[in-house]
Design a protein around this motif. Structure first.
Motif, PDB file in Angstrom:
ATOM      1  N   SER A   3      88.537  25.910 108.990  1.00 44.85           N
ATOM      2  CA  SER A   3      89.598  26.280 108.078  1.00 44.85           C
ATOM      3  C   SER A   3      90.772  25.346 108.328  1.00 44.85           C
ATOM      4  O   SER A   3      90.868  24.716 109.387  1.00 44.85           O
ATOM      5  CB  SER A   3      90.003  27.733 108.362  1.00 44.85           C
ATOM      6  OG  SER A   3      91.278  28.001 107.841  1.00 44.85           O
ATOM      7  N   LYS A   4      91.666  25.245 107.349  1.00 45.17           N
ATOM      8  CA  LYS A   4      92.882  24.475 107.616  1.00 45.17           C
ATOM      9  C   LYS A   4      93.781  25.214 108.614  1.00 45.17           C
ATOM     10  O   LYS A   4      94.671  24.642 109.216  1.00 45.17           O
ATOM     11  CB  LYS A   4      93.631  24.175 106.312  1.00 45.17           C
ATOM     12  CG  LYS A   4      94.263  25.387 105.653  1.00 45.17           C
ATOM     13  CD  LYS A   4      94.971  25.036 104.377  1.00 45.17           C
ATOM     14  CE  LYS A   4      96.350  24.471 104.670  1.00 45.17           C
ATOM     15  NZ  LYS A   4      97.146  24.351 103.425  1.00 45.17           N
ATOM     16  N   TYR A   5      93.538  26.524 108.726  1.00 51.18           N
ATOM     17  CA  TYR A   5      94.308  27.330 109.681  1.00 51.18           C
ATOM     18  C   TYR A   5      93.567  27.395 111.010  1.00 51.18           C
ATOM     19  O   TYR A   5      92.385  27.767 111.038  1.00 51.18           O
ATOM     20  CB  TYR A   5      94.525  28.740 109.126  1.00 51.18           C
ATOM     21  CG  TYR A   5      95.200  28.729 107.775  1.00 51.18           C
ATOM     22  CD1 TYR A   5      96.543  28.402 107.647  1.00 51.18           C
ATOM     23  CD2 TYR A   5      94.477  29.019 106.624  1.00 51.18           C
ATOM     24  CE1 TYR A   5      97.146  28.375 106.397  1.00 51.18           C
ATOM     25  CE2 TYR A   5      95.073  28.987 105.378  1.00 51.18           C
ATOM     26  CZ  TYR A   5      96.413  28.658 105.271  1.00 51.18           C
ATOM     27  OH  TYR A   5      96.999  28.616 104.049  1.00 51.18           O
ATOM     28  N   LYS A   6      94.240  27.043 112.081  1.00 46.29           N
ATOM     29  CA  LYS A   6      93.564  26.955 113.375  1.00 46.29           C
ATOM     30  C   LYS A   6      93.118  28.317 113.912  1.00 46.29           C
ATOM     31  O   LYS A   6      92.235  28.399 114.753  1.00 46.29           O
ATOM     32  CB  LYS A   6      94.482  26.282 114.391  1.00 46.29           C
ATOM     33  CG  LYS A   6      94.622  24.790 114.128  1.00 46.29           C
ATOM     34  CD  LYS A   6      95.485  24.136 115.157  1.00 46.29           C
ATOM     35  CE  LYS A   6      95.604  22.642 114.847  1.00 46.29           C
ATOM     36  NZ  LYS A   6      96.638  21.990 115.638  1.00 46.29           N
ATOM     37  N   PHE A   7      93.755  29.381 113.451  1.00 45.92           N
ATOM     38  CA  PHE A   7      93.468  30.692 114.048  1.00 45.92           C
ATOM     39  C   PHE A   7      92.256  31.390 113.422  1.00 45.92           C
ATOM     40  O   PHE A   7      91.924  32.502 113.817  1.00 45.92           O
ATOM     41  CB  PHE A   7      94.704  31.595 113.970  1.00 45.92           C
ATOM     42  CG  PHE A   7      95.309  31.677 112.589  1.00 45.92           C
ATOM     43  CD1 PHE A   7      96.356  30.818 112.246  1.00 45.92           C
ATOM     44  CD2 PHE A   7      94.837  32.568 111.642  1.00 45.92           C
ATOM     45  CE1 PHE A   7      96.916  30.896 110.974  1.00 45.92           C
ATOM     46  CE2 PHE A   7      95.401  32.637 110.397  1.00 45.92           C
ATOM     47  CZ  PHE A   7      96.443  31.794 110.039  1.00 45.92           C
ATOM     48  N   ILE A   8      91.603  30.784 112.458  1.00 45.55           N
ATOM     49  CA  ILE A   8      90.342  31.382 111.993  1.00 45.55           C
ATOM     50  C   ILE A   8      89.221  30.339 112.010  1.00 45.55           C
ATOM     51  O   ILE A   8      89.470  29.154 111.821  1.00 45.55           O
ATOM     52  CB  ILE A   8      90.447  32.057 110.604  1.00 45.55           C
ATOM     53  CG1 ILE A   8      90.970  31.081 109.555  1.00 45.55           C
ATOM     54  CG2 ILE A   8      91.258  33.318 110.640  1.00 45.55           C
ATOM     55  CD1 ILE A   8      90.918  31.670 108.154  1.00 45.55           C
ATOM     56  N   SER A   9      87.999  30.841 112.260  1.00 40.75           N
ATOM     57  CA  SER A   9      86.883  29.912 112.462  1.00 40.75           C
ATOM     58  C   SER A   9      86.084  29.670 111.187  1.00 40.75           C
ATOM     59  O   SER A   9      85.270  28.759 111.133  1.00 40.75           O
ATOM     60  CB  SER A   9      85.945  30.486 113.532  1.00 40.75           C
ATOM     61  OG  SER A   9      85.508  31.768 113.133  1.00 40.75           O
ATOM     62  N   ALA A  10      86.262  30.489 110.174  1.00 41.93           N
ATOM     63  CA  ALA A  10      85.507  30.312 108.934  1.00 41.93           C
ATOM     64  C   ALA A  10      86.427  30.589 107.759  1.00 41.93           C
ATOM     65  O   ALA A  10      87.386  31.359 107.882  1.00 41.93           O
ATOM     66  CB  ALA A  10      84.320  31.262 108.903  1.00 41.93           C
ATOM     67  N   SER A  11      86.115  29.945 106.651  1.00 40.86           N
ATOM     68  CA  SER A  11      86.957  30.168 105.471  1.00 40.86           C
ATOM     69  C   SER A  11      86.086  30.157 104.221  1.00 40.86           C
ATOM     70  O   SER A  11      84.884  29.880 104.287  1.00 40.86           O
ATOM     71  CB  SER A  11      88.035  29.087 105.386  1.00 40.86           C
ATOM     72  OG  SER A  11      87.419  27.807 105.342  1.00 40.86           O
ATOM     73  N   THR A  12      86.686  30.438 103.091  1.00 40.99           N
ATOM     74  CA  THR A  12      85.909  30.609 101.860  1.00 40.99           C
ATOM     75  C   THR A  12      85.158  29.328 101.487  1.00 40.99           C
ATOM     76  O   THR A  12      85.626  28.207 101.738  1.00 40.99           O
ATOM     77  CB  THR A  12      86.831  31.056 100.708  1.00 40.99           C
ATOM     78  OG1 THR A  12      86.021  31.409  99.592  1.00 40.99           O
ATOM     79  CG2 THR A  12      87.809  29.947 100.293  1.00 40.99           C
ATOM     80  N   ASN A  13      84.009  29.488 100.908  1.00 35.22           N
ATOM     81  CA  ASN A  13      83.134  28.364 100.577  1.00 35.22           C
ATOM     82  C   ASN A  13      83.671  27.676  99.322  1.00 35.22           C
ATOM     83  O   ASN A  13      83.193  27.910  98.202  1.00 35.22           O
ATOM     84  CB  ASN A  13      81.713  28.887 100.361  1.00 35.22           C
ATOM     85  CG  ASN A  13      80.697  27.769 100.371  1.00 35.22           C
ATOM     86  OD1 ASN A  13      81.043  26.598 100.431  1.00 35.22           O
ATOM     87  ND2 ASN A  13      79.431  28.153 100.300  1.00 35.22           N
ATOM     88  N   THR A  14      84.671  26.833  99.505  1.00 38.70           N
ATOM     89  CA  THR A  14      85.426  26.257  98.381  1.00 38.70           C
ATOM     90  C   THR A  14      84.528  25.544  97.377  1.00 38.70           C
ATOM     91  O   THR A  14      84.776  25.597  96.174  1.00 38.70           O
ATOM     92  CB  THR A  14      86.492  25.270  98.904  1.00 38.70           C
ATOM     93  OG1 THR A  14      85.849  24.338  99.779  1.00 38.70           O
ATOM     94  CG2 THR A  14      87.578  25.991  99.661  1.00 38.70           C
ATOM     95  N   ALA A  15      83.506  24.885  97.868  1.00 39.33           N
ATOM     96  CA  ALA A  15      82.644  24.088  96.984  1.00 39.33           C
ATOM     97  C   ALA A  15      81.941  24.940  95.936  1.00 39.33           C
ATOM     98  O   ALA A  15      81.487  24.424  94.912  1.00 39.33           O
ATOM     99  CB  ALA A  15      81.626  23.327  97.809  1.00 39.33           C
TER     100      ALA A  15
END
Lengths: 312, 286
Positions: A215-227
Motif C-alpha cells: 500500500s502507499k500507506y506504510k501501516f497496512i500490508s494490503a490494499s484494494t486491487n486497483t487494477a
C-alpha cells in the motif's frame, strides 16, 4: 481460450501452503449444529485481518455420536495460530451453543510427510472451564473431555489433527454489469459448495474487495486491487500499474478457495469457472497472482479447466 | 498374500492345570512346528513342552487373509482349554483365537493385539491389561480386568467385551479402559475403580461401584444403589453415542434404540470423594 463465449485468460492463481484442521460439530438438530458452526467459522475471512480462514464444509456423513453434524474447515498461517484460534473459537462459539459437541474431523485426505500431520491440544485446554469438575473419557485411543455446563455437559475431543493445506486458490469474474457478476458468482458458489475438502471463506463465498500486496500507506500490508476497480479505469491510464479491465467490463467479483488438497482446489475452481461462464454478461475469467514469487501452488486456468472431474 | 495361521489342537484335557503363558502370537513368529512344540509350559513345578499337549499345524489360510491385525501369524487354539492358565498373557500384537473355553488369567497383562475366546473364560481375565482387545463369546469368571491382590491398579487400557455373564468385582481397581458385559454380573462391579468405563447390560449384583474414586459404571437395568451415591440428574451424555459406535465397531451390538436413551446419573462413592459416576438407563423399554 473461450468457454461459452467467455474469454479465459492465460494466467494462474497463486496459492499458499497453510495449516488446516477439520472439526465435526454435532448437536440435537441441524438448527443448533448450524448455529454453532456459523459462530465458530464467523469472522474468519482472511488471515490478514482475522487470523484465520474458515467455513462450513458440509454435513458430516458419519458424526461420531450419531447426531446431526457439520464439518468445518479451518486454515491459519501456523500451527500455533491454529491452536490459539481453535481454543478461542471452540470455547466461545461451540461450548456456549446448545446441545453441541465437537470432534476432530481428522484429515484422511492428507498423508505422507508432506502433509505435516500433527496434533493440537484444544479440549485439554478448554477443560479448565470445568473448574475441577471436568472429567475425561477415553474411547478407543482418543480422549474426550466432559465439561459440566448448565444444560448438562459439553463434550470435546482433546486433540485435533492439523496438516498442511492450501489457501488462496482464486479466480475473478469480469462482467458487464453488477447484476451479471453477481449472478455468475452465485452460480459458481453453488457449484463449488459440492466439493468436499474445500471452503469459500468470504461472505457468501464471494469477495468484492480483492486485494494487492502493499500500500502507499506504510501501516497496512494490503490494499484494494486497483487494477480491477472499474471506478479507477480512467484515472490509472497513465499509472505504472494500469487498469486490467477490458472495455465493457463494469464489475469484478473474486472467489477465493481454501482446500485440503490441490486436487480439491482445482476441482472447485473448474466447477466455479464453468458455472460462471454460463451466465450472460460475463466477459472474461482471470486469476490473481503475484508473479509466482510468493505462493508455492500455481493453478493455471487452462490446466484447471482441462482436468478430469474428480469424484468427491 | 496368504496369512500364516498356526493351529494348536488339544490332544486331551490335562488332569492338572497347565500354565501356558508362552502361547501368544509373538512367541510363535518365525518358528517351525518343532520349535513351537518345544515351547515351555508349566504343570505345577514341572516344566513341560507344548508338544506334550497339542498337535501343531501351520497353514497359509487364504480365507483368513488379513484377519490378523498385523503381519504376525494368527494363532488358533482348539479344544477345551479351561485347565490352561495365562493364555495370551502379556501379548502385544497379533490375533489369538481360542475355539473353546480358557482357564484363569487369559489375556492378563496384555499390551496389544486381539484375543478372541469363543467359549468361557476363567477368573482374572485381562487382569492388569494395558492395551488391545479381548472378546469373550461366553461368560467370564471373577475379577475381570481387576488388580491382583496387593496391587493398586488393575487394567490400565484396552477393551474387554464379554457377551455372556461375568463374576464378581468386574474392573476392580481399574485405572483406564473399557469393559462391557452383555449379560449379568455378580457383586461389586467397579470396586475401588480409579477411572475407565464399565458397561453392564444385564442385572448387576450388590454394591455397584463401591469405593469407586473416578470412572463410569453404566447399567442398562435398574439397580438398588449404595446410599453413598447421590442422584445428580437425568440426561443424555453425549459420550454414550461415541461408546455405542465404538462397541459396534468391535461387534458388540446394543439395541438400536439404546443410542438415544437417557440415564439417571449418580455421583459417588461419597466415601472416596464422590468423583465417580453411575449411569442407570432411564428407559425401561430398552
Amino acid at each position: 481460450m473461450h468457454i461459452n463465449g467467455v474469454e479465459i485468460e492465460e494466467t494462474f492463481a497463486e496459492a499458499f501452503t497453510m495449516r488446516c484442521a477439520r472439526a465435526t460439530i454435532t448437536a440435537a438438530n441441524e438448527t443448533w449444529a448450524r448455529h454453532a458452526a456459523l459462530a465458530a467459522t464467523g469472522f474468519a475471512i482472511s488471515v490478514i485481518g482475522c487470523g484465520m480462514e474458515a467455513g462450513i464444509e458440509g454435513e458430516a456423513l458419519h458424526a461420531p455420536d450419531g447426531r446431526y453434524g457439520l464439518n468445518c474447515l479451518f486454515f491459519t498461517n501456523s500451527k500455533d495460530d491454529m491452536e490459539k484460534q481453535l481454543t478461542n473459537r471452540f470455547g466461545q462459539a461451540i461450548m456456549t451453543s446448545l446441545t453441541s459437541a465437537c470432534y476432530d474431523g481428522k484429515l484422511p485426505e492428507l498423508h505422507g510427510e508432506e502433509a505435516g500431520l500433527s496434533k493440537v491440544n484444544i479440549g485439554g485446554k478448554l477443560r479448565f472451564f470445568g473448574d475441577g469438575y471436568q472429567a475425561s473419557k477415553v474411547i478407543g485411543d482418543e480422549r474426550f473431555w466432559r465439561i459440566p455446563v448448565m444444560e448438562g455437559e459439553f463434550l470435546i475431543q482433546e486433540e485435533f489433527t492439523v496438516g498442511k493445506g492450501i489457501g488462496g486458490g482464486n479466480f475473478l469474474i469480469l462482467a458487464e454489469t453488477n447484476e451479471a457478476a453477481l449472478s455468475a458468482a452465485e452460480a459458481a458458489v453453488k457449484s463449488m459448495r459440492a466439493v468436499r475438502g474445500t471452503i469459500l471463506p468470504f461472505p457468501g463465498g464471494v469477495v468484492r474487495s480483492g486485494s494487492q500486496v502493499g500500500s502507499k500507506y506504510k501501516f497496512i500490508s494490503a490494499s484494494t486491487n486497483t487494477a480491477y476497480c472499474p471506478t479507477l479505469r480512467g484515472r490509472l491510464k497513465s499509472s505504472s500499474k494500469p487498469s486490467q479491465l477490458p472495455e465493457g467490463v463494469n464489475s469484478v467479483l473474486e472467489i477465493v478457495i481454501d482446500g485440503l488438497t490441490a486436487k480439491g482446489v482445482s476441482e472447485a475452481m473448474r466447477l466455479g469457472i464453468l458455472a460462471a461462464t454460463e451466465v450472460p454478461g460475463v466477459r472474461r475469467i482471470t486469476a490473481g497472482n503475484y508473479g509466482g514469487r510468493l505462493g508455492k501452488h500455481h493453478f493455471y486456468l487452462k490446466d484447471v479447466l482441462a482436468s478430469e472431474v474428480v469424484p468427491q | 498374500m496368504m496369512k500364516k495361521q498356526v493351529t494348536l489342537a488339544l490332544k486331551q484335557i490335562p488332569s492338572l492345570p497347565v500354565e501356558a503363558e508362552s502361547l501368544n502370537p509373538e512367541n510363535i513368529t518365525n518358528k517351525g512346528i518343532e520349535d513351537i512344540k518345544h515351547l515351555p509350559v508349566w504343570c505345577g513345578r514341572q516344566q513341560e513342552e507344548v508338544g506334550a499337549y497339542f498337535d501343531v499345524e501351520i497353514t497359509a489360510d487364504a480365507e483368513n487373509n488379513g484377519s490378523g491385525k498385523d503381519d504376525l501369524p494368527e494363532l488358533v487354539l482348539k479344544g477345551d482349554l479351561s485347565r490352561f492358565k495365562r493364555l495370551g498373557q502379556g501379548m502385544g500384537a497379533g490375533t489369538m483365537v481360542i475355539q473353546g473355553s480358557v482357564g484363569f488369567h487369559a489375556g492378563a497383562l496384555m499390551r496389544g493385539g486381539t484375543l478372541v475366546i469363543q467359549g468361557n473364560a476363567g477368573d482374572w481375565l485381562g487382569a492388569h491389561m494395558e492395551g488391545g482387545l479381548i472378546q469373550v463369546e461366553g461368560a467370564a469368571g471373577h475379577f475381570t480386568g481387576a488388580a491382583y491382590q496387593g496391587s493398586s491398579k488393575g487394567m490400565t487400557g484396552g477393551t474387554i467385551l464379554i457377551r455372556g455373564n461375568a463374576g464378581q468385582t468386574v474392573g476392580g481397581r481399574m485405572r483406564r479402559g473399557l469393559i462391557a458385559v452383555g449379560g449379568d454380573c455378580d457383586d461389586m462391579p467397579g470396586y475401588n475403580m480409579l477411572a475407565g468405563t464399565i458397561l453392564i447390560c444385564g442385572k448387576a449384583g450388590i454394591r455397584v461401584g463401591v469405593r469407586m474414586e473416578r470412572g463410569t459404571v453404566i447399567l442398562l437395568q435398574s439397580q438398588a444403589l449404595l446410599p453413598t451415591f447421590y442422584y445428580d440428574c437425568t440426561y443424555q451424555p453425549y459420550f454414550w453415542g461415541l461408546l455405542c459406535a465404538r462397541l459396534a465397531q468391535d461387534g458388540f451390538l446394543l439395541p438400536a434404540a439404546s443410542q438415544k436413551m437417557s440415564f439417571r446419573r449418580y455421583s459417588g462413592d461419597a466415601n472416596e470423594g464422590c468423583r465417580g459416576e453411575l449411569l442407570i438407563c432411564n428407559d425401561q423399554a430398552v
